[in-house]
Design a protein around this motif. Structure first.
Motif, PDB file in Angstrom:
ATOM      1  N   HIS A  20      38.680  37.316  50.254  1.00 47.22           N
ATOM      2  CA  HIS A  20      38.685  38.625  50.894  1.00 47.22           C
ATOM      3  C   HIS A  20      39.902  38.714  51.809  1.00 47.22           C
ATOM      4  O   HIS A  20      40.276  37.720  52.432  1.00 47.22           O
ATOM      5  N   LEU A  21      40.470  39.908  51.918  1.00 52.34           N
ATOM      6  CA  LEU A  21      41.608  40.114  52.806  1.00 52.34           C
ATOM      7  C   LEU A  21      41.536  41.531  53.357  1.00 52.34           C
ATOM      8  O   LEU A  21      41.389  42.478  52.593  1.00 52.34           O
TER       9      LEU A  21
ATOM     10  N   LYS B 165      51.230  40.326  53.814  1.00 49.94           N
ATOM     11  CA  LYS B 165      50.311  39.276  53.390  1.00 49.94           C
ATOM     12  C   LYS B 165      50.646  38.876  51.956  1.00 49.94           C
ATOM     13  O   LYS B 165      51.396  39.578  51.260  1.00 49.94           O
ATOM     14  N   SER B 166      50.042  37.764  51.528  1.00 49.84           N
ATOM     15  CA  SER B 166      50.250  37.307  50.153  1.00 49.84           C
ATOM     16  C   SER B 166      48.937  36.885  49.527  1.00 49.84           C
ATOM     17  O   SER B 166      48.080  36.307  50.198  1.00 49.84           O
ATOM     18  N   LEU B 167      48.815  37.171  48.242  1.00 53.80           N
ATOM     19  CA  LEU B 167      47.707  36.676  47.440  1.00 53.80           C
ATOM     20  C   LEU B 167      48.236  35.532  46.586  1.00 53.80           C
ATOM     21  O   LEU B 167      49.363  35.569  46.106  1.00 53.80           O
ATOM     22  N   LYS B 168      47.351  34.542  46.376  1.00 53.93           N
ATOM     23  CA  LYS B 168      47.764  33.355  45.628  1.00 53.93           C
ATOM     24  C   LYS B 168      46.849  33.135  44.439  1.00 53.93           C
ATOM     25  O   LYS B 168      45.639  33.332  44.529  1.00 53.93           O
ATOM     26  N   CYS B 169      47.458  32.715  43.356  1.00 55.10           N
ATOM     27  CA  CYS B 169      46.717  32.406  42.128  1.00 55.10           C
ATOM     28  C   CYS B 169      47.242  31.076  41.593  1.00 55.10           C
ATOM     29  O   CYS B 169      48.459  30.857  41.561  1.00 55.10           O
ATOM     30  N   GLU B 170      46.324  30.226  41.152  1.00 54.98           N
ATOM     31  CA  GLU B 170      46.737  28.916  40.675  1.00 54.98           C
ATOM     32  C   GLU B 170      45.925  28.514  39.438  1.00 54.98           C
ATOM     33  O   GLU B 170      44.720  28.779  39.354  1.00 54.98           O
ATOM     34  N   GLN B 171      46.602  27.887  38.495  1.00 56.95           N
ATOM     35  CA  GLN B 171      45.917  27.327  37.318  1.00 56.95           C
ATOM     36  C   GLN B 171      46.634  26.052  36.903  1.00 56.95           C
ATOM     37  O   GLN B 171      47.858  25.955  37.030  1.00 56.95           O
ATOM     38  N   HIS B 172      45.849  25.090  36.424  1.00 51.87           N
ATOM     39  CA  HIS B 172      46.409  23.816  35.992  1.00 51.87           C
ATOM     40  C   HIS B 172      46.033  23.542  34.551  1.00 51.87           C
ATOM     41  O   HIS B 172      45.731  22.397  34.179  1.00 51.87           O
TER      42      HIS B 172
ATOM     43  N   HIS C 253      53.267  44.351  51.253  1.00 56.15           N
ATOM     44  CA  HIS C 253      53.954  44.860  52.462  1.00 56.15           C
ATOM     45  C   HIS C 253      53.850  46.375  52.506  1.00 56.15           C
ATOM     46  O   HIS C 253      54.122  47.039  51.527  1.00 56.15           O
ATOM     47  N   ALA C 254      53.466  46.862  53.686  1.00 55.07           N
ATOM     48  CA  ALA C 254      53.382  48.314  53.903  1.00 55.07           C
ATOM     49  C   ALA C 254      52.470  48.986  52.899  1.00 55.07           C
ATOM     50  O   ALA C 254      52.829  50.012  52.280  1.00 55.07           O
ATOM     51  N   LEU C 255      51.290  48.403  52.706  1.00 56.37           N
ATOM     52  CA  LEU C 255      50.345  48.976  51.749  1.00 56.37           C
ATOM     53  C   LEU C 255      49.678  50.227  52.304  1.00 56.37           C
ATOM     54  O   LEU C 255      49.688  50.478  53.520  1.00 56.37           O
ATOM     55  N   GLN C 256      49.084  50.973  51.410  1.00 57.00           N
ATOM     56  CA  GLN C 256      48.365  52.190  51.739  1.00 57.00           C
ATOM     57  C   GLN C 256      46.867  51.966  51.547  1.00 57.00           C
ATOM     58  O   GLN C 256      46.462  51.091  50.765  1.00 57.00           O
ATOM     59  N   PRO C 257      46.022  52.736  52.220  1.00 60.59           N
ATOM     60  CA  PRO C 257      44.573  52.569  52.032  1.00 60.59           C
ATOM     61  C   PRO C 257      44.147  52.666  50.569  1.00 60.59           C
ATOM     62  O   PRO C 257      43.211  51.979  50.161  1.00 60.59           O
ATOM     63  N   GLU C 258      44.841  53.462  49.778  1.00 61.62           N
ATOM     64  CA  GLU C 258      44.465  53.593  48.359  1.00 61.62           C
ATOM     65  C   GLU C 258      44.774  52.342  47.544  1.00 61.62           C
ATOM     66  O   GLU C 258      44.382  52.247  46.374  1.00 61.62           O
ATOM     67  N   ASP C 259      45.456  51.384  48.153  1.00 57.82           N
ATOM     68  CA  ASP C 259      45.706  50.104  47.485  1.00 57.82           C
ATOM     69  C   ASP C 259      44.517  49.158  47.599  1.00 57.82           C
ATOM     70  O   ASP C 259      44.532  48.061  47.015  1.00 57.82           O
ATOM     71  N   SER C 260      43.518  49.549  48.370  1.00 56.71           N
ATOM     72  CA  SER C 260      42.313  48.734  48.487  1.00 56.71           C
ATOM     73  C   SER C 260      41.668  48.616  47.114  1.00 56.71           C
ATOM     74  O   SER C 260      41.418  49.621  46.438  1.00 56.71           O
ATOM     75  N   ALA C 261      41.412  47.381  46.686  1.00 54.20           N
ATOM     76  CA  ALA C 261      40.894  47.137  45.338  1.00 54.20           C
ATOM     77  C   ALA C 261      40.608  45.654  45.184  1.00 54.20           C
ATOM     78  O   ALA C 261      40.860  44.851  46.087  1.00 54.20           O
TER      79      ALA C 261
ATOM     80  N   PRO D  11      38.469  34.696  40.004  1.00 58.48           N
ATOM     81  CA  PRO D  11      37.371  35.459  40.623  1.00 58.48           C
ATOM     82  C   PRO D  11      37.839  36.687  41.391  1.00 58.48           C
ATOM     83  O   PRO D  11      37.020  37.533  41.746  1.00 58.48           O
ATOM     84  N   GLY D  12      39.140  36.791  41.656  1.00 58.34           N
ATOM     85  CA  GLY D  12      39.658  37.976  42.320  1.00 58.34           C
ATOM     86  C   GLY D  12      39.762  37.836  43.831  1.00 58.34           C
ATOM     87  O   GLY D  12      39.118  36.981  44.448  1.00 58.34           O
ATOM     88  N   THR D  13      40.608  38.678  44.410  1.00 54.01           N
ATOM     89  CA  THR D  13      40.716  38.842  45.854  1.00 54.01           C
ATOM     90  C   THR D  13      40.364  40.284  46.176  1.00 54.01           C
ATOM     91  O   THR D  13      40.979  41.211  45.635  1.00 54.01           O
ATOM     92  N   ARG D  14      39.361  40.442  47.044  1.00 54.23           N
ATOM     93  CA  ARG D  14      38.957  41.785  47.473  1.00 54.23           C
ATOM     94  C   ARG D  14      39.847  42.185  48.636  1.00 54.23           C
ATOM     95  O   ARG D  14      39.767  41.601  49.700  1.00 54.23           O
ATOM     96  N   LEU D  15      40.703  43.188  48.428  1.00 56.97           N
ATOM     97  CA  LEU D  15      41.659  43.634  49.446  1.00 56.97           C
ATOM     98  C   LEU D  15      41.211  44.951  50.046  1.00 56.97           C
ATOM     99  O   LEU D  15      40.901  45.900  49.311  1.00 56.97           O
ATOM    100  N   THR D  16      41.201  45.006  51.372  1.00 57.29           N
ATOM    101  CA  THR D  16      40.918  46.247  52.096  1.00 57.29           C
ATOM    102  C   THR D  16      42.101  46.540  53.000  1.00 57.29           C
ATOM    103  O   THR D  16      42.501  45.692  53.802  1.00 57.29           O
ATOM    104  N   VAL D  17      42.671  47.734  52.832  1.00 60.61           N
ATOM    105  CA  VAL D  17      43.806  48.165  53.649  1.00 60.61           C
ATOM    106  C   VAL D  17      43.322  49.233  54.625  1.00 60.61           C
ATOM    107  O   VAL D  17      42.781  50.268  54.211  1.00 60.61           O
ATOM    108  N   LEU D  18      43.485  48.953  55.910  1.00 60.77           N
ATOM    109  CA  LEU D  18      42.985  49.879  56.931  1.00 60.77           C
ATOM    110  C   LEU D  18      44.082  50.838  57.388  1.00 60.77           C
ATOM    111  O   LEU D  18      45.272  50.502  57.365  1.00 60.77           O
TER     112      LEU D  18
END
Lengths: 114, 111
Positions: A10-11, A19-26, A79-87, A107-114
């Motif tokens: 969650h973010l 901010k940054s989201l990270k994804c990893e696979q091996h 960077h400089a996200l908008q509330p509609e980018d929440s997803a 599993p995803g990252t739940r992003l909320t932009v205020l």
């Protein structure tokens, strides 16, 4: 290791934050994807990396900046996200070969932009 | 452009019933078709993948069929359980990286 991991789960961020989201696979997969999914909608493709090079950008705004520093890691810089980018932001990977295989989703990252 | 449609959008059944979810797609030039399960706020879990040369795949109580020429697939769930409640997404792979999703069927299995 047969999974795709994503952090954070969650973010919450303000419109002026970076901010940054990270994804990893091996699993040795050389194709990696970012998808965006709004509530009650199917996932929408944002970016595709193939052999660590950006191969598809689905006209995503520049406030989303992907990065693939190595074959196991995929980042999405925000960077400089908008509330509609929440997803829900989903990462996926796929083995690259002559047989077109499935994409494996994290599993995803739940992003909320205020 | 490939379009994927799922019917019904929502389905509510009593526990123990067998049920069928439908998926249709407009362009039959596909590599494969997949059925995913998604729980609320969670990622996608792959249930079954059918290559374009195959007609069906089975896993436990799940059976998926593919009729590429007519652009249709069905997911059959036998003896439904409350734990099957989730959204089911159909997706077709039309290019190496072009995975087109349907809008999903939200399934509720009532105990």
């Amino acid at each position: 290791d047969t999974e795709v991991t994503q952090t954070p789960k969650h973010l919450v961020m303000g419109m002026t934050n970076k901010k940054s989201l990270k994804c990893e696979q091996h699993m040795g997969h050389r194709a990696m994807y970012w998808y965006k999914q709004k509530a009650k909608k199917p996932p929408e493709l944002m970016f595709v990396y193939s052999y660590e090079k950006l191969s598809i950008n689905e006209s995503v705004p520049s406030r989303f900046s992907p990065e693939c520093p190595n074959s196991s890691l995929l980042n999405l810089h925000l960077h400089a996200l908008q509330p509609e980018d929440s997803a829900l932001y989903l990462c996926a990977s796929r083995p690259v070969g002559w047989v077109v295989d499935t994409q494996y989703f994290g599993p995803g990252t739940r992003l909320t932009v205020l | 452009k490939q379009e994927v449609t799922q019917i019904p959008a929502a389905l509510s059944v009593p526990e123990g019933e067998n049920l069928v979810l439908n998926c249709s797609f407009t362009d039959s030039a596909i590599y494969n078709l997949q059925w995913f399960r998604q729980d609320p706020g969670k990622g996608l879990t792959s249930l079954l993948l059918i290559q374009s040369s195959q007609r069906e795949q089975t896993s436990g109580r799940l059976n998926a069929s593919l009729d590429k020429s007519s652009g249709r697939s069905t997911l059959y769930i036998a003896a439904s359980q409350p734990g099957d409640s989730a959204t089911y997404l159909c997706a077709v792979l039309s290019g190496a990286n072009n995975l087109f999703f349907g809008t999903g069927t939200r399934l509720t299995v009532i105990p």
